[in-house]
Design an enzyme around this catalytic site. Structure first.
Site, PDB file in Angstrom:
ATOM      1  N   GLU A 157      -2.309   8.012  -3.871  1.00  0.00           N
ATOM      2  CA  GLU A 157      -3.469   7.701  -3.032  1.00  0.00           C
ATOM      3  C   GLU A 157      -3.324   8.270  -1.630  1.00  0.00           C
ATOM      4  O   GLU A 157      -4.271   8.787  -1.054  1.00  0.00           O
ATOM      5  CB  GLU A 157      -3.671   6.184  -2.971  1.00  0.00           C
ATOM      6  N   ASP A 172       1.975   4.042  -4.034  1.00  0.00           N
ATOM      7  CA  ASP A 172       2.631   4.979  -3.116  1.00  0.00           C
ATOM      8  C   ASP A 172       2.360   4.531  -1.684  1.00  0.00           C
ATOM      9  O   ASP A 172       1.502   3.677  -1.432  1.00  0.00           O
ATOM     10  CB  ASP A 172       2.142   6.414  -3.328  1.00  0.00           C
TER      11      ASP A 172
HETATM   12 ZN   LIG Z   1      -4.311   2.194   0.807  1.00  0.00          ZN
HETATM   13 ZN   LIG Z   2      -3.278   4.117   3.028  1.00  0.00          ZN
END
Ligand SMILES: [Zn+2]
Ligand SMILES: [Zn+2]
Ligand SMILES: [Zn+2]
Ligand SMILES: [Zn+2]
Lengths: 482, 482
Positions: free
Chosen positions: A168, A102
C-alpha cells in the site's frame, strides 16, 4: 433490537495486554514496502498475519501478485486473504474488510525519539512505533475482534472476508487487478454485501468519525526545453531564451494567490453545493486552532472553519510541487537549465471527470505557453490520475457504524471526507458495486508517515470494540439499501 | 622597431613535441580542487610547476594560503609564485602573469571518449584531457616561452612575475587577500607594470581575440516559508497558503519573456551605449550560426549578431536558476513544501554599482511579495556579488598584445568582452592599479568544464609563440599610458 455487547467488550478489556503484545510483535517486523532489501520482512509480516488468523480458525490464503513492475527480480508481497468463519453462514451478511501490513520507511536517525520498530508505550498510553496506527493497529483490530468473540463465547455476527495487502505504501502494485478479479461471481470476494476499510484517521483527537468521501488527484508535468545542454548564465544570460523563465510564467497562470484555480472551465465541473450539504459542515468537531496546529503555523487561506473544511473536502485545489531539472541544491549555481519540468496536481471533487480536467489543463497550459511567443518547446502530460469517491452516508453500512460509535464512544460520529485519496476505496466500490465505509481507528495526532508514529492505547482497545460492535449492528440493519 | 622573433618562433616549433609532453605530464596529475581526496594531487601539480620553472632558473616560492574555510582539516593548495629572471633587470618592464593549476572534476563515466587524465591527441591535432585548455596549457605556455628563449639564445624581454593558484575552480579560496598583500610596496608583486591573464577563450575557432571586459554577477535568494513542516497536498491543498505559489508569483515578476529585467530603476544604472562603441560590434568575427552551435539549438532571444553580442557583453541579464526545498526529483510527489528558496542572479555591467543593484532588487521583491497579501513569510538576500570589469583596450598592454597576435596569426585580434566573470581580474586591477589584459590561448570549442575538454595543438604551439611575442612587444611599447 440493540445487540448485547457487554461480554464482548469485557473480554476485549480483559485481553488488552495480549492485544498490545500482538501489536508489539507486528511492529517489530520492519515491513517497509519501499525498500527492496526489506521485501523479506514484508513477506514475513504477511505470514505472521496469516498464521495468527489461522490459529483462530480462519481460512487463509497467501495469493501471489507477480513480479514488481520495473524490478523484475523482485516478487511482490502476497495479498493475504481470508474468510471467517471458515464456512459461510448463508443466514448472515458478508462484510469485506481491507487493510495493509506494509509500512512507511523509518529510521532512528530521522529523528525518532524511540526505536521505530520497537513498540514503546509512554505514561499517557501513547504507543510509538512504525505501523502502529498505519495500518497494523487497525488490521490487528479485526484479528483481536475475532479472538474476543471466541473467548467471550459470543457468536460471530457476520461472514467476514479479509483482504490485506503488502504494497500500500508503494502504490498498491498489482492489487487493483486482483481485487477486480476476485470480486467476480464465484470468486473469493463475490459475496460481499458491503466493504469496510480502517486506514484513515479522526479529524481531531476526541471525536470519532465515519468517512464518506475522498478527493481525486490528477498529477501533471509541464516540460519546457530549448538549449542543447545546460548553459552558464555568464555566457548565455541575456541571449538564450531560458526554459526556466518560460516555465515560471506558465506555472504562474495556474493558481492565484488565494489558491483559486485559474484554469478556465474547471470550476464549472464542480457539483453545486446544496443547502443541506452546507449545514453538514457546521456541526463538525473541528476548530481553526486544530487546523493551525496541524499546519504548524497560521498561514491558512481561510480563517473560518466551514470554508477550511470545504476547501479541504468539497472543492478542488491546485498545488505547485516543484521543478525537475533546475538547480535545487543549497548554495549558488549559475546554471541556465536546458530542460525543466514543472510538477503540479489538481485535487478533484464531484463531478469532475478526470479526462475533462485533462482537456481543460492541456488547453490552458498550451495557451499560456503560446502567449509567450517563446522559441522553446513545451510538452504537458498527465503523470497519474485517481478519481474522487463519495459514498452515501445514509446506507446501512454507515448507520450500523454510527450506532457502533455511539455504543463504544458515547457520541455520534462526525461524517467527514478527506482531502487526499485512498485509491483502493474506489476499486472496491467499483469491483463489488457495494457501499464502502471508511472507519478510522487512530486520531489526527498519530503522525502516520512521519517520525514518532503512534497509536493511543485507548484508540486501539476501544477500536477493537468498535470493529466488533460495527459487525453486530451491521447484522441487525434492515436489508433495504439507502 | 618590430622585434626579430624568428629564432624564438623556430625554437618553439622545434621543441613542440617536448612541450606537448610537458602538457601530457601535467594532465596526468588529477589536480581537482573541488574534491577533498584529490588535494594531494593539486599540491603535486603545484610542485611540478614549481620544479619545472626552477629548472629553468626562475626564483620560485610555494606560499601557504591557510586552511580551507569550512573544512579546517584541509590545507589549501599553495600559491606558486615566481620571478624570471631571478634578479630584476631595472631597465625592463615587469609583467605579472596569472594562471591556475587546478582543474574541474572529470570521470570517464561522465561521457568522456578518452581517459580524462591521459592526454589523447587525435588526427586533427585535438589534444583531449582535463585541464588541457583550462588552464594547464596556458600556464605551461609561459614555462615553454621561457625555455624557448633560453634555447634560442634570445634575451628575455621583460621581468616576469608569476602567480599560479590551485583553487580557481573552487572559488579561489584565500587568493584575494594574498594578492592584495603581495601587491603592497616592497612585496613580491609590487613592481608589476601590467598584468596578463591567459584563462579564457576565443569567441570562435579561427580568430584570436583580446578581452577587455567582463560582466559582474549578483546572486540572490528569495525564501518563502509558512507551514511548520512539509504538507500533503491531499490534506492541505486548498486550505494552506502555499509558499511555492507565492514564490512562483514573485519570480514571475523579475524578468519578461524576452529576458528584459522588470526591476524598476535597474536599466537606468546601465551606462548609455555610445556610437563609437556600437561600431565595435559590427566587425567582430561571430555569426548567429556560431551562436546556435554553442547554444545547441535556435532558441535565442535575438536573431541578430550585434544584439546577441551586446546581450552577452554589454547589457545586464537575469536568470532564474532554480528552487531549493521544492520537489525536484523525477516522478510525482504530492508535497506542499513548507519552505522554498528561489535562486536568481543578475549579470551586471558598467555603471551598475553592486550595492545599488541590491537595493533595487530588495525593494522590487518586497513589493512583489507584499502585493500578494500572503500570510507566508519572505526573506530576500544576496548570496554573493562580483563586480564587472572593463579595461581600456587602448593601453600599451593591449596594443602590444594586438601586435603579437598580428605577428603570430596574421590577423588583427577582435576586441571582446565576456558575459561571465573572472573575479581575479578585478582583484589584480585593484591591487596593482595597473592595466589587466585577458589573452586567451584556446578556442570556443575547447569545452572547458565539460566532458572531452581539449586544446588544439595549433592553439598551444602558436599560443606559446604569442605569449613570448607579447612580452617582446610589451618591451617596445611607449611608456605613456592610454
Ligand atoms: Zn495506510
Ligand atoms: Zn500510509
Ligand atoms: Zn580557468
Ligand atoms: Zn575553469
Amino acid at each position: 433490537m440493540a445487540p448485547n455487547l457487554d461480554s464482548y467488550f469485557k473480554t476485549v478489556d480483559a485481553n488488552a495486554e495480549a492485544f498490545i503484545d500482538r501489536l508489539r510483535k507486528a511492529v517489530a517486523i520492519p515491513s517497509i514496502s519501499a525498500e527492496d532489501e526489506r521485501r523479506q520482512d514484508v513477506v514475513k509480516m504477511g505470514m505472521f498475519l496469516k498464521s495468527q488468523l489461522e490459529a483462530l480458525g480462519a481460512h487463509m490464503e497467501a495469493r501471489p501478485l507477480g513480479k514488481q513492475p520495473g524490478k523484475e527480480h523482485l516478487e511482490l508481497p502476497p495479498a493475504i486473504i481470508g474468510r471467517y468463519p471458515k464456512e459461510k453462514d448463508e443466514s448472515k451478511r458478508t462484510i469485506l474488510v481491507y487493510g495493509h501490513y506494509d509500512v512507511q520507511p523509518a529510521a532512528k536517525v530521522d529523528g525518532w525519539r524511540t526505536e521505530p520498530f520497537e513498540l514503546s508505550i509512554d505514561d499517557k498510553g501513547r504507543m510509538y512505533g512504525r505501523g502502529s496506527t498505519d495500518d497494523k493497529g487497525p488490521v490487528l483490530g479485526w484479528v483481536n475482534a475475532i479472538e474476543s468473540h471466541q473467548k467471550a463465547g459470543v457468536d460471530f455476527p457476520v461472514n467476514l472476508l479479509m483482504c490485506f495487502e503488502g504494497m500500500e505504501e508503494y502504490g498498491s502494485e498489482g492489487l487493483d487487478d486482483f481485487i477486480v478479479a476476485e470480486c467476480k461471481p464465484g470468486k473469493f470476494f463475490a459475496d460481499a454485501d458491503a466493504v469496510c476499510i480502517s486506514d484513515n484517521y479522526w479529524l481531531g483527537t476526541e471525536k470519532p468519525c465515519l468517512t464518506y468521501g475522498l478527493r481525486g488527484c490528477n498529477y501533471y508535468s509541464i516540460e519546457i526545453s530549448g538549449p542543447g545542454q545546460d548553459l552558464h548564465s555568464g555566457v548565455f544570460g541575456g541571449t538564450a531564451a531560458e526554459p526556466m523563465t518560460d516555465l515560471v510564467r506558465v506555472m504562474n497562470t495556474l493558481v492565484d494567490k488565494d489558491g483559486n484555480i485559474q484554469i478556465r472551465g474547471l470550476s464549472e465541473l464542480v457539483a453545486p453545493v446544496t443547502k443541506e450539504e452546507e449545514s453538514l459542515y457546521t456541526n463538525i468537531a473541528f476548530t481553526m486552532d486544530d487546523f493551525y496546529e496541524s499546519l504548524g503555523s497560521k498561514s491558512s487561506i481561510f480563517e473560518d472553519k466551514k470554508k477550511t473544511l470545504m476547501g479541504r473536502w468539497r472543492y478542488p485545489s491546485l498545488s505547485l510541487h516543484g521543478i525537475e531539472g533546475a538547480f535545487s541544491g543549497a548554495g549558488a549555481k549559475t546554471v541556465i537549465p536546458a530542460k525543466v519540468t514543472g510538477k503540479f496536481s489538481i485535487r478533484t471533487v464531484p463531478d469532475m471527470e478526470p479526462h475533462e480536467v485533462d482537456t481543460l489543463v492541456y488547453k490552458h497550459v498550451e495557451q499560456a505557453f503560446d502567449s509567450l511567443g517563446s522559441k522553446n518547446k513545451m510538452r504537458c502530460w498527465l503523470q497519474h490520475s485517481g478519481k474522487w469517491w463519495v459514498a452515501s452516508p445514509k446506507h446501512w453500512n454507515f448507520t450500523a457504524a454510527a450506532k457502533a460509535v455511539e455504543k463504544v464512544w458515547g457520541v455520534q460520529p462526525d461524517l467527514t471526507r478527506e482531502g487526499g485519496s485512498i485509491p483502493v476505496t474506489l476499486t472496491f466500490e467499483q469491483a463489488t458495486g457495494k457501499n464502502v465505509l471508511l472507519l478510522p481507528m487512530g486520531s489526527s495526532t498519530d503522525a502516520a508517515h512521519s517520525i514518532n508514529e503512534k497509536l493511543d492505547r485507548r484508540n486501539y482497545i476501544e477500536g477493537i470494540k468498535l470493529l466488533g460492535a460495527y459487525l453486530h449492528y451491521v447484522a441487525e440493519e434492515p436489508m433495504k439499501e439507502a
